[in-house]
Design a protein around this motif. Sequence first.
Motif, mmCIF file in Angstrom:
data_model
loop_
_atom_site.group_PDB
_atom_site.id
_atom_site.type_symbol
_atom_site.label_atom_id
_atom_site.label_comp_id
_atom_site.label_asym_id
_atom_site.label_seq_id
_atom_site.Cartn_x
_atom_site.Cartn_y
_atom_site.Cartn_z
ATOM 1 N N ARG A 261 0.821 -1.211 0.000
ATOM 2 C CA ARG A 261 0.000 0.000 0.000
ATOM 3 C C ARG A 261 0.859 1.268 0.000
ATOM 4 N NH1 ARG A 261 -5.484 -0.087 1.841
ATOM 5 N NH2 ARG A 261 -6.321 -2.219 1.953
ATOM 6 N N THR B 57 -3.520 8.585 -1.597
ATOM 7 C CA THR B 57 -3.896 7.374 -0.870
ATOM 8 C C THR B 57 -5.057 6.703 -1.572
ATOM 9 O OG1 THR B 57 -3.165 8.334 1.226
ATOM 10 C CG2 THR B 57 -4.650 6.430 1.331
ATOM 11 N N PRO B 58 -4.844 5.528 -2.177
ATOM 12 C CA PRO B 58 -5.930 4.892 -2.937
ATOM 13 C C PRO B 58 -6.889 4.146 -2.023
ATOM 14 C CG PRO B 58 -3.952 3.562 -3.077
ATOM 15 C CD PRO B 58 -3.587 4.784 -2.282
ATOM 16 N N HIS C 59 0.919 6.209 -7.148
ATOM 17 C CA HIS C 59 -0.351 6.800 -7.559
ATOM 18 C C HIS C 59 -0.417 8.294 -7.269
ATOM 19 C CE1 HIS C 59 -4.564 7.112 -8.502
ATOM 20 N NE2 HIS C 59 -4.888 7.443 -7.261
ATOM 21 N N ARG D 73 0.784 4.023 -2.929
ATOM 22 C CA ARG D 73 0.440 5.420 -2.665
ATOM 23 C C ARG D 73 1.459 6.353 -3.321
ATOM 24 N NH1 ARG D 73 0.037 4.914 2.287
ATOM 25 N NH2 ARG D 73 2.111 5.549 2.933
ATOM 26 N N ARG D 74 2.752 5.986 -3.258
ATOM 27 C CA ARG D 74 3.770 6.831 -3.881
ATOM 28 C C ARG D 74 3.649 6.822 -5.412
ATOM 29 N NH1 ARG D 74 6.880 4.276 0.056
ATOM 30 N NH2 ARG D 74 8.034 2.984 -1.446
#
Length: 402
Positions: free
Chosen positions: A207, A217-218, A214, A211-212
């Motif tokens: 995760r 925060t998905p 994307h 997150r980095r």
Amino acid sequence: MWRPPPTAVAKAPLSAFGVHDGGGDYQPRDYDNDITRALRSRRPLTLVHSGRLAGSSRALAEAARRHLPDHVLLVPIPDPGVPLSHFVAAAARRLRHGDRAVLWLDALTPGLLEQIDARLLSTLPEGLRICATADTEVVTGSHVPAPVTSALSQHAEIVAASGRTRQGVGERDRVAEALTAATIEQRAVLRIITDWGRIGMPGRLDRGLLRRLHGATPDLSWARSTRLVEELPGGHLRPHPLLAVVTEGSICDAVWRHACDTLDGATRLRVALSAYDRGEVSDSRKWCAELAATGDPALAPVMLLLGSMTLDEGDTKAARGWWRRTVDTDHPESAPPAMKALGDLDREDMEWDLARYWYHRALGTGHSDVAMSVMLGLAKLEEEAGDPEAARHWRQQVRRLR
């Protein structure tokens, strides 16, 4: 370590093998007899490779149930952070005197395949077999190291599956419908997770890393509820295997950038070649060119491949340049085919003397895999140059090699 808990192969449900049968009866395949012969062989590894939706996992699972019913089925939880040797050692610990087991490796990744070597296969404990499936490009692609190819030829039974099956189509349609219903944001997240696996990125995608990549925060609740993404012990995010089937387009920039910024030369090369084998030509060519620009003679295989890439794009001049650079490295495996390729180009240009020079230089290396194709090239050259007697001579040489 194991999912599901170890059980006899004959009693294991298809879901234990990672097979989506859609509730249908098994439809025999043309290659079933080949799998049977492979499982009866003394070689410890049976590897079935195919294109997408050829049903190879179902076929191998059904054959294992018939021919290895009393073996214990060991299905490791897929985790790119765990080496293959760890799975083998854990399987060996489960064996008692006289026990037999199957280590089931479905959908081999390039990173896992490159860990298969002669030492691992020749030292498997008695009673342990490995049954594996893979996409054809993973097994036969340009990224496969020579020691792996050698190990497979000596210690594995390899079955090439062909055709397609209707079994599993229902699951594919479900995945496609779920993807269609996703928002743009959800698709972007799924694309990163899917592309990580498509090009065989090493290590875990958790995760924090997602997150980095994307940039935010998905929310993974939707992906998990639709079973499009699974979060494995250790934190690795694994896409549904059919997502790669229904996903179109090139690898997303976020994954490419991360690979460029973090991978060392050897791993980056393997990922680049794996991407090339899957059709990601433009980006993988750029990666290969950056590596080859270092001038390291060990990268002669990359230069050889770049010649083929540029020729495929119609740039003969660039192809010549890469092949000449390959020859200059004196690499024992890459220089001879580069000489042969240069001879082919000169023959097409009717530069007979130059073509002869390259062909004879390639023959002089003693490279057995190149010799026959070079002799065929010389036969064509002499025929086109108007010397049928010389052409006949080279065809006779070819017949002697066969």
